[in-house]
Motif scaffolding. Sequence first.
Motif, short mmCIF file in Angstrom:
data_model
loop_
_atom_site.label_atom_id
_atom_site.label_comp_id
_atom_site.label_asym_id
_atom_site.label_seq_id
_atom_site.Cartn_x
_atom_site.Cartn_y
_atom_site.Cartn_z
N THR A 573 0.81 -1.23 0.00
CA THR A 573 0.00 0.00 0.00
C THR A 573 0.84 1.27 0.00
OG1 THR A 573 -0.12 -0.12 2.42
CG2 THR A 573 -1.94 -1.11 1.16
N LYS A 574 2.07 1.17 0.48
CA LYS A 574 2.90 2.38 0.58
C LYS A 574 4.37 1.98 0.60
CE LYS A 574 3.76 6.43 3.52
NZ LYS A 574 3.47 7.09 4.82
N VAL A 575 5.17 2.80 -0.08
CA VAL A 575 6.62 2.61 -0.06
C VAL A 575 7.26 3.97 0.09
CG1 VAL A 575 8.64 1.86 -1.37
CG2 VAL A 575 6.52 0.53 -1.51
N ASP A 576 8.19 4.09 1.04
CA ASP A 576 9.03 5.30 1.08
C ASP A 576 10.48 4.86 0.96
OD1 ASP A 576 9.92 4.48 3.63
OD2 ASP A 576 8.39 5.68 4.66
N GLU A 577 11.40 5.72 1.26
CA GLU A 577 12.81 5.42 1.01
C GLU A 577 13.32 4.23 1.81
OE1 GLU A 577 17.18 7.63 0.97
OE2 GLU A 577 15.38 8.78 1.45
N THR A 578 12.72 3.98 2.98
CA THR A 578 13.26 2.94 3.86
C THR A 578 12.26 1.85 4.24
OG1 THR A 578 12.67 4.25 5.82
CG2 THR A 578 14.89 4.56 4.90
N THR A 579 10.98 2.05 3.95
CA THR A 579 9.95 1.14 4.47
C THR A 579 8.99 0.70 3.37
OG1 THR A 579 10.05 2.25 6.61
CG2 THR A 579 8.13 0.86 6.21
N ILE A 580 8.68 -0.61 3.40
CA ILE A 580 7.67 -1.18 2.50
C ILE A 580 6.49 -1.61 3.36
CG2 ILE A 580 7.16 -3.05 0.86
CD1 ILE A 580 10.24 -3.09 0.29
N THR A 581 5.33 -1.06 3.09
CA THR A 581 4.14 -1.34 3.88
C THR A 581 3.14 -2.14 3.06
OG1 THR A 581 4.41 0.73 5.11
CG2 THR A 581 2.25 -0.32 5.21
N TYR A 582 2.62 -3.22 3.66
CA TYR A 582 1.60 -4.02 2.95
C TYR A 582 0.51 -4.44 3.91
CZ TYR A 582 3.79 -8.31 4.86
OH TYR A 582 4.28 -9.29 5.69
N GLU A 583 -0.66 -4.74 3.33
CA GLU A 583 -1.80 -5.18 4.12
C GLU A 583 -2.11 -6.64 3.81
OE1 GLU A 583 -5.18 -2.72 3.43
OE2 GLU A 583 -4.36 -0.97 4.50
N LYS A 584 -2.45 -7.37 4.86
CA LYS A 584 -2.84 -8.77 4.72
C LYS A 584 -3.87 -9.10 5.78
CE LYS A 584 -1.00 -13.50 4.68
NZ LYS A 584 0.21 -14.34 4.72
N ASP A 585 -5.01 -9.65 5.35
CA ASP A 585 -6.08 -10.03 6.27
C ASP A 585 -6.48 -8.89 7.20
OD1 ASP A 585 -5.98 -12.59 5.16
OD2 ASP A 585 -4.51 -13.29 6.63
N GLY A 586 -6.52 -7.67 6.65
CA GLY A 586 -6.95 -6.52 7.43
C GLY A 586 -5.89 -5.94 8.35
N GLN A 587 -4.71 -6.54 8.39
CA GLN A 587 -3.62 -6.06 9.23
C GLN A 587 -2.57 -5.36 8.37
OE1 GLN A 587 -3.31 -6.49 12.73
NE2 GLN A 587 -5.44 -7.17 12.60
N GLU A 588 -1.92 -4.38 8.94
CA GLU A 588 -0.87 -3.64 8.24
C GLU A 588 0.49 -4.09 8.76
OE1 GLU A 588 -1.15 0.68 6.71
OE2 GLU A 588 -0.10 0.82 8.64
N TYR A 589 1.41 -4.34 7.81
CA TYR A 589 2.75 -4.81 8.16
C TYR A 589 3.79 -3.87 7.53
CZ TYR A 589 0.27 -9.10 9.37
OH TYR A 589 -0.60 -10.02 9.92
N HIS A 590 4.92 -3.73 8.22
CA HIS A 590 5.99 -2.83 7.75
C HIS A 590 7.30 -3.61 7.65
CE1 HIS A 590 3.28 0.55 8.56
NE2 HIS A 590 3.02 -0.05 9.72
N ILE A 591 7.93 -3.55 6.50
CA ILE A 591 9.28 -4.11 6.33
C ILE A 591 10.25 -2.93 6.34
CG2 ILE A 591 10.82 -5.44 4.84
CD1 ILE A 591 8.35 -6.84 3.70
N THR A 592 11.07 -2.87 7.38
CA THR A 592 11.94 -1.70 7.56
C THR A 592 13.41 -2.00 7.33
OG1 THR A 592 12.10 -2.17 9.93
CG2 THR A 592 10.33 -0.68 9.22
N ASP A 593 13.74 -3.28 7.17
CA ASP A 593 15.16 -3.63 7.06
C ASP A 593 15.55 -4.13 5.67
OD1 ASP A 593 13.67 -5.92 7.27
OD2 ASP A 593 14.99 -6.93 8.70
N ALA A 594 14.67 -4.01 4.68
CA ALA A 594 15.01 -4.43 3.32
C ALA A 594 15.98 -3.44 2.68
CB ALA A 594 13.75 -4.55 2.46
N ASP A 595 16.83 -3.95 1.79
CA ASP A 595 17.73 -3.05 1.07
C ASP A 595 17.44 -3.01 -0.43
OD1 ASP A 595 18.97 -5.39 -0.04
OD2 ASP A 595 20.28 -5.52 1.71
N THR A 596 16.57 -3.92 -0.92
CA THR A 596 16.28 -3.97 -2.35
C THR A 596 14.81 -4.32 -2.57
OG1 THR A 596 18.53 -4.80 -2.74
CG2 THR A 596 16.96 -4.93 -4.59
#
Length: 641
Positions: A573-596
């Motif tokens: 649902t959202k991407v900024d320079e450091t974080t990838i945000t996605y929704e699954k089953d009504g919950q929001e999750y954030h991936i903050t440690d990805a580099d690619t």
Amino acid sequence: MNKKFPHLFEPIKIGKTTVKNRIFMPPISTNMADKGYVTDALVEHYSARAKGGVGLIVTEVTTVEPVYTYLPGDMSIYDDSYIPGWKKLVDAVHQYDTKILAQLFHPAYMAFPIPGTPQLIAPSNVGPYYAKSAPRAVTVEELHVLVQQFGEAARRFQIAGGDGVEIQCAHAHGLLGGFLTPLYNKRTDEYGGDINGRLRLTLEVIAKIRELCGDDFIIDVRISGDEYSEGGLTLNDMIYVSKQLEKTGVDFIHVSGGNTIKRGSSMPAPGTSPAPHAHASEEIRKHVNIPVSTVARINEPWVAEELIANGKTDICMIGRPNLCDSEFANKAAAGKTDDIRPCIGCGRCLTGIMFGNPISCTVNPSVESEEIEEAKDKKKILVIGGGPAGMEAAYVAKKRGHEVVLCEKSGELGGLLRLAAVPIAKQELCKVIKFMARRLKNEGIEVRMNCEVTSEMLAGEFKDYEVVCSTGAVPKEIPPFKVFKQTMTADDVLAGRKYPGRKIVVLGGGSVGCETADYLAPLIDDMFPANRDITIIEMTPSLMPGEGGAAKSQLTMRLKRKGVKIELNSQVTKVDETTITYEKDGQEYHITDADTLIFAVGYAPNKVENTEERVHFIGDCDKVGTLKDAIAAGHKLAEEL
């Protein structure tokens, strides 16, 4: 004696019949019969392989009674009305000194659910996991009738001039395969219990066929040398079974492996090792005095030669390669192995038959005929783009007598197929590129590399040419998500244009996304610090939607073994320079440690806008599709020009 493949082209005696070489064609369903009757298309299909040099052909499934249908387009021989069609087929094959066996079969619990079909029968009330209802256990009285029906079907084929029959007992498949395997046979009467009880029905069928057809008629039994399944038949079981088959009068044993419910075990995935059942045929061969064959992924003549020379088998059953190139055997005998159209083992030859389509081939769009009709009006044709669609179009156009120039803007032929060959188990696509490029050279087609066609060239040098545009497709990206610290497409990775880091998110769980993740992941999930950490995010409920079969199964299992994280039903649902945000089953999750962040979200046609009547678009630049789609489009257009 053939100097290059002396073992492969040495004659072999099967019972009282001598077969001219060791290349046999195993049963492959075609869906070309008409209510079970032999059609002209079937005669053409099998006679083309006979003309191509095959020593012996085993036909596809041939049902022995009228109640249960395996596939709507499969063959039958349950009454005398079928004999004339079979005679026409047998005569067509025999004219090339090729022997032919019909594979006799009862689908039982694997019958096609045609409306009006009664409850399916089985050894017990046990069916495959995908069944919608349980079958019923066939009665002893019904078995006696079925034994007679098998025998009478064999006799009809003999009357039609056939050389023998194959009895299908492999793969826990159909009535006899089901009775043999402990996976389905839970009976406690004379047809169940121990291995002798489970084998009894098969032995009764063999005895009845021998009684009605005599000693000059070949009887071959197809078995799984090992079912590779817990609770299934083992190699030790099948050594014993093979000995009993020999005692009952079987002339040779066709050793396959696996079963139909464990994907990839009987029909292996592309890219896997050749001849996966040869260990079983080798061991069984030590314990019987009749010929033994092996089957599966014997895609090149040298593989078959080595298997026979090294004592792994007496005969090689070569199926899909003979479908891909009907002249496989003749080209091998002549030492023209580079001219054999390469089978890539993709299995798409069979995916359509479940939906009522005739058999087809990814690499050979003209699977039933190698003839290309000469054009009445010869033209000048420019092909723009050297991918598979363009190469096929150029070759067919040249064979039709047209003057052809192919221009490729890069320094290599193959287009996106070169990238498709990079992931694990996709290496056989390299053979396709090499084969198609070789044909262009052999036909003397002018190929200009590093040549990008401009509008000035179209208006000048090529003003009198029909133009075939096959400029491929470009990978899609999602512009708002490109703000992430490092982004690239799957194509960038596979082409080596960009190199990802260690903590990767792949956006898209289709074939390209999964193959790229597989390519980047460690071979084993052993938690070494240098291993990549990979997450696939897919918005649909499944990986590789639209794909199926052994390739998808093997790839999915590899991803899981390698520790690749798979998030289905997930929407970024959202991407900024450091974080990838996605929704699954009504919950929001954030991936903050990805580099690619890798985009694998499909392709868009790379279509040049041109409305001139002389310009034609094929392949991905017209409509993004599969390799099969691209080659077929190139072939079809060139036939029409």
